[in-house]
Design a protein around this motif. Structure first.
Motif, PDB file in Angstrom:
ATOM      1  N   TYR A 247     -61.225 -41.600 -15.557  1.00 49.49           N
ATOM      2  CA  TYR A 247     -61.338 -43.056 -15.647  1.00 49.49           C
ATOM      3  C   TYR A 247     -62.261 -43.597 -14.552  1.00 49.49           C
ATOM      4  CZ  TYR A 247     -56.959 -42.395 -18.266  1.00 49.49           C
ATOM      5  OH  TYR A 247     -56.008 -41.970 -19.143  1.00 49.49           O
ATOM      6  N   ILE A 248     -62.117 -43.048 -13.350  1.00 50.16           N
ATOM      7  CA  ILE A 248     -62.943 -43.505 -12.228  1.00 50.16           C
ATOM      8  C   ILE A 248     -64.400 -43.086 -12.443  1.00 50.16           C
ATOM      9  CG2 ILE A 248     -63.310 -43.327  -9.737  1.00 50.16           C
ATOM     10  CD1 ILE A 248     -60.303 -42.827  -9.466  1.00 50.16           C
ATOM     11  N   THR A 249     -64.599 -41.849 -12.900  1.00 47.54           N
ATOM     12  CA  THR A 249     -65.958 -41.372 -13.169  1.00 47.54           C
ATOM     13  C   THR A 249     -66.621 -42.210 -14.253  1.00 47.54           C
ATOM     14  OG1 THR A 249     -65.314 -39.119 -12.572  1.00 47.54           O
ATOM     15  CG2 THR A 249     -67.331 -39.371 -13.862  1.00 47.54           C
ATOM     16  N   GLN A 250     -65.856 -42.539 -15.293  1.00 43.04           N
ATOM     17  CA  GLN A 250     -66.405 -43.371 -16.370  1.00 43.04           C
ATOM     18  C   GLN A 250     -66.835 -44.732 -15.843  1.00 43.04           C
ATOM     19  OE1 GLN A 250     -63.099 -43.221 -19.100  1.00 43.04           O
ATOM     20  NE2 GLN A 250     -64.121 -41.745 -20.420  1.00 43.04           N
ATOM     21  N   ALA A 251     -66.007 -45.334 -15.022  1.00 44.66           N
ATOM     22  CA  ALA A 251     -66.353 -46.640 -14.461  1.00 44.66           C
ATOM     23  C   ALA A 251     -67.580 -46.535 -13.564  1.00 44.66           C
ATOM     24  CB  ALA A 251     -65.172 -47.211 -13.683  1.00 44.66           C
ATOM     25  N   MET A 252     -67.650 -45.452 -12.771  1.00 44.22           N
ATOM     26  CA  MET A 252     -68.782 -45.265 -11.866  1.00 44.22           C
ATOM     27  C   MET A 252     -70.097 -45.092 -12.621  1.00 44.22           C
ATOM     28  SD  MET A 252     -67.883 -45.296  -8.608  1.00 44.22           S
ATOM     29  CE  MET A 252     -69.101 -44.306  -7.758  1.00 44.22           C
ATOM     30  N   ASN A 253     -70.029 -44.570 -13.843  1.00 45.65           N
ATOM     31  CA  ASN A 253     -71.241 -44.293 -14.618  1.00 45.65           C
ATOM     32  C   ASN A 253     -71.503 -45.320 -15.715  1.00 45.65           C
ATOM     33  OD1 ASN A 253     -71.795 -41.892 -13.186  1.00 45.65           O
ATOM     34  ND2 ASN A 253     -70.383 -40.736 -14.460  1.00 45.65           N
ATOM     35  N   HIS A 254     -70.597 -46.272 -15.878  1.00 45.33           N
ATOM     36  CA  HIS A 254     -70.756 -47.282 -16.926  1.00 45.33           C
ATOM     37  C   HIS A 254     -71.826 -48.291 -16.520  1.00 45.33           C
ATOM     38  CE1 HIS A 254     -69.774 -50.621 -19.631  1.00 45.33           C
ATOM     39  NE2 HIS A 254     -69.105 -49.761 -20.366  1.00 45.33           N
ATOM     40  N   ASN A 255     -72.670 -48.685 -17.478  1.00 41.25           N
ATOM     41  CA  ASN A 255     -73.781 -49.587 -17.174  1.00 41.25           C
ATOM     42  C   ASN A 255     -73.342 -50.879 -16.501  1.00 41.25           C
ATOM     43  OD1 ASN A 255     -75.628 -47.823 -18.232  1.00 41.25           O
ATOM     44  ND2 ASN A 255     -75.663 -48.767 -20.263  1.00 41.25           N
ATOM     45  N   GLU A 256     -72.201 -51.434 -16.922  1.00 44.12           N
ATOM     46  CA  GLU A 256     -71.760 -52.726 -16.390  1.00 44.12           C
ATOM     47  C   GLU A 256     -70.929 -52.600 -15.113  1.00 44.12           C
ATOM     48  OE1 GLU A 256     -73.085 -55.320 -17.538  1.00 44.12           O
ATOM     49  OE2 GLU A 256     -74.016 -54.202 -19.158  1.00 44.12           O
ATOM     50  N   PHE A 257     -70.132 -51.550 -15.002  1.00 48.38           N
ATOM     51  CA  PHE A 257     -69.255 -51.403 -13.838  1.00 48.38           C
ATOM     52  C   PHE A 257     -69.946 -50.743 -12.648  1.00 48.38           C
ATOM     53  CE2 PHE A 257     -66.375 -51.547 -17.475  1.00 48.38           C
ATOM     54  CZ  PHE A 257     -65.470 -52.498 -17.068  1.00 48.38           C
ATOM     55  N   SER A 258     -70.875 -49.837 -12.948  1.00 46.75           N
ATOM     56  CA  SER A 258     -71.505 -49.040 -11.908  1.00 46.75           C
ATOM     57  C   SER A 258     -72.118 -49.856 -10.770  1.00 46.75           C
ATOM     58  CB  SER A 258     -72.560 -48.122 -12.535  1.00 46.75           C
ATOM     59  OG  SER A 258     -73.277 -47.433 -11.547  1.00 46.75           O
ATOM     60  N   PRO A 259     -72.888 -50.926 -11.046  1.00 46.84           N
ATOM     61  CA  PRO A 259     -73.494 -51.675  -9.934  1.00 46.84           C
ATOM     62  C   PRO A 259     -72.468 -52.213  -8.940  1.00 46.84           C
ATOM     63  CG  PRO A 259     -74.504 -52.309 -12.010  1.00 46.84           C
ATOM     64  CD  PRO A 259     -73.319 -51.460 -12.349  1.00 46.84           C
ATOM     65  N   TYR A 260     -71.303 -52.610  -9.430  1.00 47.36           N
ATOM     66  CA  TYR A 260     -70.265 -53.161  -8.543  1.00 47.36           C
ATOM     67  C   TYR A 260     -69.656 -52.078  -7.662  1.00 47.36           C
ATOM     68  CZ  TYR A 260     -70.487 -57.259 -11.561  1.00 47.36           C
ATOM     69  OH  TYR A 260     -70.916 -58.352 -12.260  1.00 47.36           O
ATOM     70  N   LEU A 261     -69.505 -50.889  -8.216  1.00 50.56           N
ATOM     71  CA  LEU A 261     -68.836 -49.815  -7.490  1.00 50.56           C
ATOM     72  C   LEU A 261     -69.769 -49.083  -6.531  1.00 50.56           C
ATOM     73  CD1 LEU A 261     -66.645 -48.403 -10.400  1.00 50.56           C
ATOM     74  CD2 LEU A 261     -66.012 -50.041  -8.625  1.00 50.56           C
ATOM     75  N   LYS A 262     -71.075 -49.327  -6.656  1.00 49.24           N
ATOM     76  CA  LYS A 262     -72.036 -48.662  -5.776  1.00 49.24           C
ATOM     77  C   LYS A 262     -72.671 -49.619  -4.775  1.00 49.24           C
ATOM     78  CE  LYS A 262     -73.022 -45.109  -9.223  1.00 49.24           C
ATOM     79  NZ  LYS A 262     -74.017 -44.487 -10.122  1.00 49.24           N
ATOM     80  N   GLN A 263     -72.302 -50.888  -4.849  1.00 48.93           N
ATOM     81  CA  GLN A 263     -72.845 -51.896  -3.929  1.00 48.93           C
ATOM     82  C   GLN A 263     -72.007 -51.954  -2.659  1.00 48.93           C
ATOM     83  OE1 GLN A 263     -75.546 -53.624  -4.523  1.00 48.93           O
ATOM     84  NE2 GLN A 263     -75.497 -55.596  -3.515  1.00 48.93           N
ATOM     85  N   ASN A 264     -72.658 -52.174  -1.525  1.00 45.53           N
ATOM     86  CA  ASN A 264     -71.939 -52.312  -0.249  1.00 45.53           C
ATOM     87  C   ASN A 264     -71.636 -53.790  -0.006  1.00 45.53           C
ATOM     88  OD1 ASN A 264     -70.865 -52.197   2.291  1.00 45.53           O
ATOM     89  ND2 ASN A 264     -72.763 -51.597   3.313  1.00 45.53           N
ATOM     90  N   PHE A 265     -70.421 -54.194  -0.325  1.00 45.62           N
ATOM     91  CA  PHE A 265     -70.054 -55.606  -0.189  1.00 45.62           C
ATOM     92  C   PHE A 265     -69.591 -55.962   1.226  1.00 45.62           C
ATOM     93  CE2 PHE A 265     -69.522 -54.901  -4.808  1.00 45.62           C
ATOM     94  CZ  PHE A 265     -70.452 -55.829  -5.231  1.00 45.62           C
ATOM     95  N   PHE A 266     -69.601 -54.985   2.118  1.00 43.13           N
ATOM     96  CA  PHE A 266     -69.355 -55.286   3.530  1.00 43.13           C
ATOM     97  C   PHE A 266     -70.644 -55.730   4.231  1.00 43.13           C
ATOM     98  CE2 PHE A 266     -65.795 -52.169   2.901  1.00 43.13           C
ATOM     99  CZ  PHE A 266     -64.760 -53.062   3.144  1.00 43.13           C
ATOM    100  N   ASP A 267     -71.774 -55.497   3.598  1.00 43.50           N
ATOM    101  CA  ASP A 267     -73.075 -55.832   4.181  1.00 43.50           C
ATOM    102  C   ASP A 267     -73.377 -57.310   3.954  1.00 43.50           C
ATOM    103  OD1 ASP A 267     -75.703 -56.133   4.944  1.00 43.50           O
ATOM    104  OD2 ASP A 267     -76.373 -54.239   4.063  1.00 43.50           O
ATOM    105  N   ALA A 268     -73.380 -58.088   5.026  1.00 44.01           N
ATOM    106  CA  ALA A 268     -73.615 -59.528   4.922  1.00 44.01           C
ATOM    107  C   ALA A 268     -75.007 -59.845   4.388  1.00 44.01           C
ATOM    108  CB  ALA A 268     -73.415 -60.192   6.286  1.00 44.01           C
ATOM    109  N   ASN A 269     -75.969 -58.980   4.653  1.00 44.97           N
ATOM    110  CA  ASN A 269     -77.332 -59.211   4.161  1.00 44.97           C
ATOM    111  C   ASN A 269     -77.395 -59.165   2.639  1.00 44.97           C
ATOM    112  OD1 ASN A 269     -78.431 -59.466   6.765  1.00 44.97           O
ATOM    113  ND2 ASN A 269     -78.700 -57.250   6.953  1.00 44.97           N
ATOM    114  N   ASN A 270     -76.637 -58.251   2.035  1.00 40.46           N
ATOM    115  CA  ASN A 270     -76.588 -58.179   0.574  1.00 40.46           C
ATOM    116  C   ASN A 270     -75.999 -59.452  -0.011  1.00 40.46           C
ATOM    117  OD1 ASN A 270     -77.700 -55.634   0.523  1.00 40.46           O
ATOM    118  ND2 ASN A 270     -75.741 -54.571   0.381  1.00 40.46           N
ATOM    119  N   THR A 271     -74.951 -59.949   0.624  1.00 40.69           N
ATOM    120  CA  THR A 271     -74.314 -61.177   0.138  1.00 40.69           C
ATOM    121  C   THR A 271     -75.258 -62.368   0.278  1.00 40.69           C
ATOM    122  OG1 THR A 271     -72.165 -60.312   0.813  1.00 40.69           O
ATOM    123  CG2 THR A 271     -72.294 -62.676   0.363  1.00 40.69           C
TER     124      THR A 271
END
Length: 497
Positions: free
Chosen positions: A226-250
């Motif tokens: 389930y986790i691998t599927q989410a990590m590789n899914h076109n819509e979910f993947s960007p959220y799971l690979k983004q660093n949301f602790f980085d203030a510059n990204n925000t």
């Protein structure tokens, strides 16, 4: 009111055919639920997972053993209640139920069909005890739909540290022999779909900095999928690979949201000052479009106006707020895409009329004043004519929008939506990553499979080399010629593409 957990045969495929817009809005809803839980419970919740090994029971049909397991889960959640499990003949699609109460003694009704599988029992207990936990802490969504309430409960169970129980129980299969015949039982428990389960579990682990070797430790092989599927899914993947602790990204995300709002407002402003080109169609169709689109933009304008991380000391909450900003940007790009294309179409239509009639793009006025309309609430207020793009704030509703009162079109200043979407949400893996995941052989075979003529050419060239070595040079030339022909055919096919 009883809170029930669905239990039914698992026959649907893992891949759900859901529209992109619906997925994006669902992701936003799940993030909102995590924000709610973090705001209400963040300081009260342990960061570790429940050790499912401590919940082992020898006899899954032993009522006392099930009571003991239920109370161990309750202790992990710091519930002050004494739990009793009643095994009953519930309806086929109900795994269990509970009536949350302030009483000391709490009863969970467990469908005896769940007893076929240990993971199913643990999943039902985790879900029902989470209902009691939310009740004890004053989090009640019963004014919402039943589905919304149940979705929150599944998400909360993962959030509270019972994620391994929820994921492991989601899909189960067991084969037994009855009367010398093989019988396979399949069950699905819960309300959250597989991709979303993986998404929620991974998001919670990311915001708590839980490493992969820890969060995978007590998951079944199916749960890890389930986790691998989410990590590789076109819509979910960007959220799971983004660093949301980085203030510059925000910061960049917020700037892009502002740019999207500005870009569409520029287009709408160009349309607004050219409505007289076709007053009949404008009144019936184009003006209602302007009102609808500006009201959509106002929602995002309010969001960006109220967004701030400065007053948020909670690190996990900052993570979730940043993720929500990222989701808002994607929602805007997808949901406003139709409005963007419609605006371009209307503007082209109006300007073509002016060109055909050889008239000015904007009707001139004898006065040096003109009217600007807030399409959000209809407020009209005067502005000086001849002004290029400027920002107006409606004195009544507070909506801030772009306007211009000169005779210049400004749509060339609009940023391409597809570029923004591809920049943020379409990720292509590098060649090194593909080789690392698949090795060297699989990508080569995939390439040759998609180039049939080139594959045939390589075969003939190989045969030619063999014939050249063991036989005669003239015979080998035949195979080399055939190989060359297929290479030329393949090249021409590529040229046509």
């Amino acid at each position: 009111m009883n809170d029930e957990l669905n239990l039914y045969p698992c026959e649907e495929s893992i891949e759900d055919d859901i529209a992109k817009e619906r997925i994006i809005k669902s992701i936003g809803d799940f993030i909102d639920k995590l924000i709610l839980l973090e705001k209400e419970l963040g300081r009260k919740v342990a960061q570790e997972f429940l050790d499912s090994k401590s919940l082992d029971f020898a006899n899954i049909s032993d009522n006392d053993a099930i009571d003991s397991v239920a109370n161990k889960i309750a202790n992990f959640l710091d519930l002050p209640n004494k739990i009793h499990v009643n095994i009953d003949d519930l309806s086929f699609d109900t795994g269990g139920s509970i009536r949350p109460t302030s009483d000391y003694n709490v009863t969970i009704n467990l469908n005896k069909n769940s007893l076929k599988m240990k993971d199913a029992v643990l999943g039902v207990l985790a879900h029902e005890l989470t209902h009691q936990y939310l009740f004890n802490h004053g989090i009640d969504l019963r004014h919402k739909s039943i589905l919304d309430n149940e979705l929150l409960t599944d998400i909360a169970a993962i959030y509270l540290g019972l994620g391994n129980l929820i994921l492991n129980a989601h899909r189960n299969e067991k084969t037994v022999y009855k009367n010398k015949q093989e019988v396979t039982y399949k069950m699905e428990i819960g309300y959250v779909k597989t991709f979303y389960l993986g998404f929620v579990y991974k998001t919670i682990c990311s915001m708590r900095n839980i490493p992969e070797n820890v969060y995978n430790a007590q998951l079944s092989s199916q749960s890890k999928i389930y986790i691998t599927q989410a990590m590789n899914h076109n819509e979910f993947s960007p959220y799971l690979k983004q660093n949301f602790f980085d203030a510059n990204n925000t910061t960049k995300t917020l700037m892009d949201i502002k740019e999207v709002i500005y870009s569409i407002q520029v287009l709408l402003s160009d349309i607004d000052k050219n409505l007289k080109a076709d007053e009949i169609r404008s009144a019936k169709e184009i003006e209602p479009f302007l009102v609808k689109t500006h009201r959509m933009l106002f929602k995002y304008f309010e969001y960006i106006t109220n967004f701030s991380l400065d007053d948020t000391p909670n690190r996990c909450l900052k993570f979730l707020y940043s993720m929500k900003a990222y989701q808002t940007l994607e929602e805007m790009l997808v949901c406003l895409g139709t409005a963007y294309n419609s605006a371009k179409s209307y503007l082209n239509y109006l300007t073509d009329i002016h060109i055909n009639l050889n008239t000015a793009l904007v009707s001139s006025s004898e006065s040096n004043m003109c009217k600007v309309v807030c399409r959000k609430d209809g407020t009209i207020f005067p502005q000086i004519t001849g002004k290029s793009l400027f920002v107006v704030k409606c004195p009544n509703c507070g909506y801030q929008f772009v306007a211009s009162t000169d005779n210049t079109l400004n749509h060339d200043k609009v940023k391409n939506f597809m570029f923004l979407y591809n920049e943020h949400f379409v990720h292509t893996e590098s060649t090194n990553k593909i080789v690392e995941d698949q090795g060297f052989i699989e990508p080569i075979f995939s390439f040759l499979k998609s180039h049939t003529y080139l594959s045939l050419a390589l075969i003939f060239l190989t045969i030619g080399i063999i014939v050249l070595i063991i036989s005669h040079v003239y015979f080998s030339l035949i195979f080399f010629a055939l190989g060359l022909v297929f290479i030329i055919i393949d090249v021409f096919n590529l040229a046509e593409l």
